[in-house]
Design a protein around this motif. Structure first.
Motif, PDB file in Angstrom:
ATOM      1  N   ALA A  93      57.519  71.054  58.176  1.00 35.82           N
ATOM      2  CA  ALA A  93      56.084  71.193  58.450  1.00 35.82           C
ATOM      3  C   ALA A  93      55.388  69.858  58.221  1.00 35.82           C
ATOM      4  N   PHE A  94      54.185  69.743  58.755  1.00 37.77           N
ATOM      5  CA  PHE A  94      53.365  68.540  58.677  1.00 37.77           C
ATOM      6  C   PHE A  94      52.160  68.890  57.804  1.00 37.77           C
ATOM      7  N   THR A  95      52.068  68.263  56.629  1.00 38.62           N
ATOM      8  CA  THR A  95      50.984  68.519  55.684  1.00 38.62           C
ATOM      9  C   THR A  95      50.122  67.275  55.545  1.00 38.62           C
ATOM     10  N   ALA A  96      48.809  67.448  55.687  1.00 41.80           N
ATOM     11  CA  ALA A  96      47.877  66.341  55.460  1.00 41.80           C
ATOM     12  C   ALA A  96      47.164  66.557  54.126  1.00 41.80           C
ATOM     13  N   ILE A  97      46.925  65.460  53.414  1.00 38.54           N
ATOM     14  CA  ILE A  97      46.186  65.493  52.149  1.00 38.54           C
ATOM     15  C   ILE A  97      44.911  64.686  52.331  1.00 38.54           C
ATOM     16  N   MET A  98      43.767  65.328  52.062  1.00 42.30           N
ATOM     17  CA  MET A  98      42.474  64.681  52.253  1.00 42.30           C
ATOM     18  C   MET A  98      41.632  64.795  50.992  1.00 42.30           C
ATOM     19  N   GLY A  99      40.568  64.000  50.960  1.00 40.51           N
ATOM     20  CA  GLY A  99      39.648  64.047  49.843  1.00 40.51           C
ATOM     21  C   GLY A  99      38.849  62.765  49.772  1.00 40.51           C
ATOM     22  N   PRO A 100      37.721  62.777  49.064  1.00 42.02           N
ATOM     23  CA  PRO A 100      36.917  61.561  48.940  1.00 42.02           C
ATOM     24  C   PRO A 100      37.652  60.485  48.151  1.00 42.02           C
ATOM     25  N   SER A 101      37.147  59.272  48.227  1.00 40.76           N
ATOM     26  CA  SER A 101      37.721  58.169  47.460  1.00 40.76           C
ATOM     27  C   SER A 101      37.756  58.522  45.984  1.00 40.76           C
ATOM     28  N   GLY A 102      38.886  58.309  45.334  1.00 36.77           N
ATOM     29  CA  GLY A 102      39.023  58.623  43.925  1.00 36.77           C
ATOM     30  C   GLY A 102      39.365  60.067  43.642  1.00 36.77           C
ATOM     31  N   SER A 103      39.652  60.844  44.678  1.00 42.88           N
ATOM     32  CA  SER A 103      39.947  62.271  44.485  1.00 42.88           C
ATOM     33  C   SER A 103      41.350  62.519  43.954  1.00 42.88           C
ATOM     34  N   GLY A 104      42.236  61.523  44.077  1.00 45.62           N
ATOM     35  CA  GLY A 104      43.609  61.677  43.590  1.00 45.62           C
ATOM     36  C   GLY A 104      44.632  61.890  44.684  1.00 45.62           C
ATOM     37  N   LYS A 105      44.218  61.789  45.959  1.00 41.96           N
ATOM     38  CA  LYS A 105      45.141  62.114  47.050  1.00 41.96           C
ATOM     39  C   LYS A 105      46.315  61.138  47.126  1.00 41.96           C
ATOM     40  N   SER A 106      46.056  59.835  47.002  1.00 42.92           N
ATOM     41  CA  SER A 106      47.163  58.874  47.039  1.00 42.92           C
ATOM     42  C   SER A 106      48.019  58.981  45.780  1.00 42.92           C
ATOM     43  N   THR A 107      47.382  59.236  44.641  1.00 45.92           N
ATOM     44  CA  THR A 107      48.132  59.424  43.393  1.00 45.92           C
ATOM     45  C   THR A 107      49.074  60.613  43.512  1.00 45.92           C
ATOM     46  N   LEU A 108      48.586  61.698  44.096  1.00 42.94           N
ATOM     47  CA  LEU A 108      49.430  62.880  44.285  1.00 42.94           C
ATOM     48  C   LEU A 108      50.633  62.543  45.154  1.00 42.94           C
ATOM     49  N   MET A 109      50.403  61.838  46.254  1.00 44.21           N
ATOM     50  CA  MET A 109      51.513  61.473  47.123  1.00 44.21           C
ATOM     51  C   MET A 109      52.524  60.596  46.403  1.00 44.21           C
ATOM     52  N   HIS A 110      52.031  59.607  45.663  1.00 43.25           N
ATOM     53  CA  HIS A 110      52.927  58.699  44.951  1.00 43.25           C
ATOM     54  C   HIS A 110      53.753  59.433  43.899  1.00 43.25           C
ATOM     55  N   CYS A 111      53.159  60.419  43.242  1.00 35.51           N
ATOM     56  CA  CYS A 111      53.900  61.188  42.237  1.00 35.51           C
ATOM     57  C   CYS A 111      54.941  62.094  42.904  1.00 35.51           C
ATOM     58  N   LEU A 112      54.565  62.758  43.990  1.00 33.30           N
ATOM     59  CA  LEU A 112      55.513  63.613  44.709  1.00 33.30           C
ATOM     60  C   LEU A 112      56.693  62.806  45.233  1.00 33.30           C
ATOM     61  N   ALA A 113      56.429  61.562  45.613  1.00 34.74           N
ATOM     62  CA  ALA A 113      57.470  60.706  46.191  1.00 34.74           C
ATOM     63  C   ALA A 113      58.285  59.969  45.142  1.00 34.74           C
ATOM     64  N   GLY A 114      57.952  60.138  43.879  1.00 38.00           N
ATOM     65  CA  GLY A 114      58.695  59.446  42.832  1.00 38.00           C
ATOM     66  C   GLY A 114      58.359  57.980  42.703  1.00 38.00           C
ATOM     67  N   LEU A 115      57.214  57.564  43.272  1.00 39.27           N
ATOM     68  CA  LEU A 115      56.775  56.173  43.147  1.00 39.27           C
ATOM     69  C   LEU A 115      55.948  55.964  41.891  1.00 39.27           C
ATOM     70  N   ASP A 116      55.469  57.061  41.299  1.00 39.69           N
ATOM     71  CA  ASP A 116      54.691  57.000  40.070  1.00 39.69           C
ATOM     72  C   ASP A 116      55.100  58.183  39.196  1.00 39.69           C
ATOM     73  N   THR A 117      54.943  58.023  37.892  1.00 36.23           N
ATOM     74  CA  THR A 117      55.308  59.087  36.960  1.00 36.23           C
ATOM     75  C   THR A 117      54.081  59.923  36.614  1.00 36.23           C
ATOM     76  N   VAL A 118      54.310  61.153  36.174  1.00 27.14           N
ATOM     77  CA  VAL A 118      53.206  62.013  35.754  1.00 27.14           C
ATOM     78  C   VAL A 118      53.089  62.010  34.238  1.00 27.14           C
ATOM     79  N   THR A 119      51.892  62.308  33.748  1.00 28.57           N
ATOM     80  CA  THR A 119      51.667  62.406  32.306  1.00 28.57           C
ATOM     81  C   THR A 119      52.271  63.694  31.763  1.00 28.57           C
ATOM     82  N   SER A 120      52.130  64.766  32.529  1.00 27.61           N
ATOM     83  CA  SER A 120      52.760  66.043  32.170  1.00 27.61           C
ATOM     84  C   SER A 120      52.925  66.867  33.439  1.00 27.61           C
ATOM     85  N   GLY A 121      53.691  67.949  33.325  1.00 23.69           N
ATOM     86  CA  GLY A 121      53.994  68.770  34.483  1.00 23.69           C
ATOM     87  C   GLY A 121      55.360  68.422  35.062  1.00 23.69           C
TER      88      GLY A 121
END
Length: 254
Positions: A43-71
């Motif tokens: 499937a094709f999923t798009a992630i949207m939101g205003p600047s600073g909403s966390g959308k790029s951070t979410l992608m980077h964490c899902l992709a293993g490019l960044d670590t999470v604090t918890s979860g």
């Protein structure tokens, strides 16, 4: 676009209660606030939101490019939270593809060499039949011997799309992949991404701010203040734009 079948779709990636915070005490900033999502396979999923909403951070964490604090986060059946660097690097190489705003092509290599470069570095030979299908899907058969300087911006991004597809990853992440393109070239690339899902069974997650781009997806996730505030299936540009207008910068319904 993907049709509802009543059968539970396979999950390409999922997050369970993830938090991403920076700093401590009064300077602590929470970029992701207990986010739980599932990304369906094929499937094709798009992630949207205003600047600073966390959308790029979410992608980077899902992709293993960044670590999470918890979860916890899984790619397929593999939990990536807590993976050692070497194993995480191998997982990204073997199972995840990336498409960024910048094309990141090597100027001294032709289009075909740029497409196969990640596999060449990993010491893997591309599957000939699959590679031919990918090249046909993105319409590059007559441009394979051209170097990046001989290609338009849209063609260069098509090379980047083919490079991400060529290794047959479980999931591809795109961070504003049409952000540097004009509307015509952007539409072409989005069409190729859509075809890679429909014709090749690829899974794509794309961060975008563009309602027209999001309308190519099967599903749009909206983030605000680090939380998922809405989840739209079968989007159109008009529906996406209307939904964006209904949320102010803090994610509340206007």
């Amino acid at each position: 676009m993907a049709a509802a079948t009543g059968v539970r779709a396979a999950v390409a990636a999922r997050a369970e209660g993830i938090v991403k915070a920076y700093g401590a005490g009064e300077t602590r900033v929470v970029a992701l606030d207990r986010v739980s999502i599932e990304i369906g396979s094929g499937a094709f999923t798009a992630i949207m939101g205003p600047s600073g909403s966390g959308k790029s951070t979410l992608m980077h964490c899902l992709a293993g490019l960044d670590t999470v604090t918890s979860g916890r986060i899984w790619v397929g059946e593999t939990e990536i939270t807590g993976l050692k660097d070497k194993k995480l690097t191998r997982l990204r190489r073997d199972r995840i593809g990336f498409i960024f705003q910048a094309f990141n092509l090597l100027p001294t290599l032709n289009a075909l060499e740029n497409i196969t470069l990640p596999m060449d570095i990993a010491g893997r030979k591309p599957e000939k039949e699959w590679l031919e299908r990918v090249i046909a899907t993105v319409g590059l058969a007559d441009r394979l011997k051209h170097r990046p300087a001989q290609l338009s911006g849209g063609q260069q991004q098509r090379v980047a799309v083919a490079r991400a597809l060529a290794a047959r990853p479980a999931i591809i992440f795109g961070d504003e992949p049409t952000g540097n393109l004009d509307s015509r070239a952007g539409a072409e690339v989005l069409g190729f991404l859509r075809r890679s899902v429909d014709d090749l069974g690829q899974t794509i997650v794309m961060v975008t701010h563009d309602p027209v781009a999001a309308a190519h997806a099967d599903r749009v996730l909206y983030l605000a203040d680090g939380r998922v505030v809405d989840d739209m299936a079968n989007p159109t540009a008009e529906l996406v734009l209307d939904r964006m207008r209904r949320f102010d910068a803090r994610g509340r319904v206007s």
